[in-house]
Design a protein around this motif. Structure first.
Motif, short mmCIF file in Angstrom:
data_model
loop_
_atom_site.label_atom_id
_atom_site.label_comp_id
_atom_site.label_asym_id
_atom_site.label_seq_id
_atom_site.Cartn_x
_atom_site.Cartn_y
_atom_site.Cartn_z
N THR A 1 3.59 9.39 6.86
CA THR A 1 3.29 9.83 8.22
C THR A 1 3.43 11.34 8.31
O THR A 1 4.11 11.98 7.52
CB THR A 1 4.26 9.19 9.22
N LYS B 1 4.22 1.24 4.88
CA LYS B 1 3.37 2.15 4.12
C LYS B 1 3.93 2.50 2.75
O LYS B 1 3.31 3.22 1.98
CB LYS B 1 3.15 3.46 4.91
N THR C 1 3.24 -4.31 -2.72
CA THR C 1 1.83 -4.60 -2.53
C THR C 1 1.53 -6.05 -2.22
O THR C 1 0.87 -6.37 -1.24
CB THR C 1 1.04 -4.21 -3.79
N GLU D 1 2.88 -7.38 1.34
CA GLU D 1 2.12 -7.06 2.54
C GLU D 1 0.84 -7.89 2.61
O GLU D 1 0.43 -8.30 3.68
CB GLU D 1 1.77 -5.57 2.55
N GLY E 1 0.74 -1.25 0.00
CA GLY E 1 0.00 0.00 0.00
C GLY E 1 0.77 1.29 0.00
O GLY E 1 1.88 1.35 -0.42
N ALA E 2 0.16 2.36 0.48
CA ALA E 2 0.84 3.64 0.46
C ALA E 2 0.36 4.56 1.57
O ALA E 2 -0.74 4.45 2.02
CB ALA E 2 0.61 4.30 -0.88
N ALA E 3 1.23 5.49 1.98
CA ALA E 3 0.86 6.50 2.98
C ALA E 3 2.09 7.17 3.49
O ALA E 3 3.17 6.62 3.44
CB ALA E 3 0.09 5.88 4.13
N ASP F 1 4.79 2.00 -1.05
CA ASP F 1 4.31 1.22 -2.19
C ASP F 1 5.46 0.47 -2.86
O ASP F 1 5.30 -0.65 -3.33
CB ASP F 1 3.67 2.14 -3.23
N ARG G 1 11.11 -5.24 2.32
CA ARG G 1 11.19 -3.93 2.98
C ARG G 1 12.62 -3.44 3.16
O ARG G 1 12.89 -2.24 3.12
CB ARG G 1 10.54 -3.99 4.36
N ILE H 1 8.24 8.01 5.63
CA ILE H 1 7.35 6.95 5.14
C ILE H 1 7.68 5.68 5.92
O ILE H 1 8.81 5.18 5.86
CB ILE H 1 7.56 6.70 3.63
N GLU H 2 6.72 5.19 6.67
CA GLU H 2 6.94 3.97 7.45
C GLU H 2 7.18 2.80 6.50
O GLU H 2 6.64 2.76 5.40
CB GLU H 2 5.72 3.68 8.33
N THR I 1 5.88 6.32 -2.31
CA THR I 1 4.47 6.04 -2.53
C THR I 1 4.12 6.56 -3.92
O THR I 1 4.70 7.54 -4.39
CB THR I 1 3.58 6.74 -1.48
#
Length: 350
Positions: free
Chosen positions: A50, A81, A192, A195, A46-48, A83, A335, A77-78, A165
């Motif tokens: 902080t 999170k 993607t 995860e 995914g994406a996001a 992409d 990761r 970016i954690e 992301t």
């Protein structure tokens, strides 16, 4: 065209039991081309971003001999999170050696150039460069319950990376293609599928992958040249008698709580449901790519090493994986770009 990192992640995912197929971070131990049933299937997420921006300068720790450089640090970016993760070249023994790296670490200048290139792509929403120390801090959080993993990986083992992301609807393949040839980049991992495959790490699950027609695995009867560069004799698929014998064996194991058999069509159907949003992956995968397998759930707290060792010795079995160990290995690969020794990470008690 799949990236080397993505193909290797597929391999790792198949082994972990997620019915899939890829090419990004080298798969877990297997012979040369790694076309094993656990040999390729995928890892992605995914994406996001902080909160908390502030452009502060941080020292970017590179490999031996490189100077530290100051980089502007955007919103963090954690690891879970991102992409995609860009893995910079590294001489660490735990990082897959890509020919493009020429056996050296990425230089400070190459890291800076890669960061600018990533942020300049129209598909990218945000990017964050991660030095070795910050990567290690995140690593220790991700694997806080896996002491063997923590013992096997040190700060110096982790490569510098760039987490990013992408914008909604953007083509990730185009992102990977744009970055593939840049100096200092060892690989690009799409996170993607990874995860999605890591959701039940607490369940004591064992995946028993069966031999398929044309297998290149020695466990299925395949033979290779001494240098393992070519298969000179293909392996044979598991027979009905061997499948029946495995069913009886699993039924009689005291550690087993339940088990199911998954044929190729069932594996393919599950795969399509799990990765419905990844059209490129679906288009590249066929029913015949899927391995048949037994999915075994062990009783909580039971010994997993004994049934795994027993099942690995059975005729018709291509490979057997204790899923929590493989999931942690996949997570470390996607990761952080490292592949710890399986015998250390997946030892009893891990």
């Amino acid at each position: 065209m799949n990236s080397p990192v993505e193909e290797r992640l597929r391999a790792a995912l198949a082994e972990a039991g997620a019915s899939i197929d890829p090419d990004t971070l080298r798969p877990l131990p297997a012979p040369a081309r790694r076309r094993t049933w656990m040999d390729a299937r995928l890892l992605v997420v995914g994406a996001a971003v902080t909160a908390g921006v502030a452009a502060t300068a941080v020292g970017l720790t590179l490999g031996p001999g490189d100077d530290q450089i100051a980089v502007a640090e955007p919103a963090r970016i954690e690891p879970g999170k991102a992409d995609m993760t860009v893995i910079m070249c590294s001489t660490s023994a735990l990082v897959v050696k890509e020919p493009r790296c020429g056996g050296r670490d990425a230089t400070a200048q190459e890291v800076s150039a890669a960061e600018r290139a990533v942020r300049g792509l129209p598909q990218v929403e945000a990017a964050y460069t991660v030095d070795q120390q910050h990567a290690y801090d995140d690593f220790r959080v991700d694997f806080a319950l896996n002491r063997p993993m923590l013992d096997a990986v040190k700060v110096a083992d982790l490569p510098v990376s760039i987490r990013l992301t992408v914008k909604k609807g953007a083509d990730r393949r185009e992102v990977e293609k744009s970055l593939r040839a840049l100096p200092g980049i060892g690989g690009v991992a799409d996170n993607t599928a990874t995860e999605a495959a890591l959701e039940s790490r607490s369940e004591m699950r064992v995946n028993v992958f069966l031999c398929g027609k044309g297998s290149s695995l020695p466990s299925c009867g395949a033979e290779r040249k001494p240098d393992e560069s070519m298969v000179v004799k293909e392996g044979k698929a598991a027979t009905s008698a061997q499948k029946n014998a495995l069913t009886r064996l699993i039924d009689g194991m005291p550690e087993v709580q339940s088990h199911t058999f998954e044929d190729q069509q069932a594996a393919y159907d599950n795969f399509r449901r799990e990765f419905a949003s990844n059209k490129a992956l679906l288009n590249a995968t066929k029913v015949s790519d899927m391995p048949e397998s037994f999915r075994v759930l062990l009783k909580q707290g039971s010994d997993w090493a004994t049934p795994v060792a027993t099942l690995r010795r059975q005729p018709g079995v291509a490979s057997v994986f204790y899923v929590p160990c493989q999931q942690d290995s996949m997570l470390a690969l996607s990761r952080y770009g490292v592949r710890p020794p399986e015998d250390k990470v997946c030892s009893p008690g891990s």
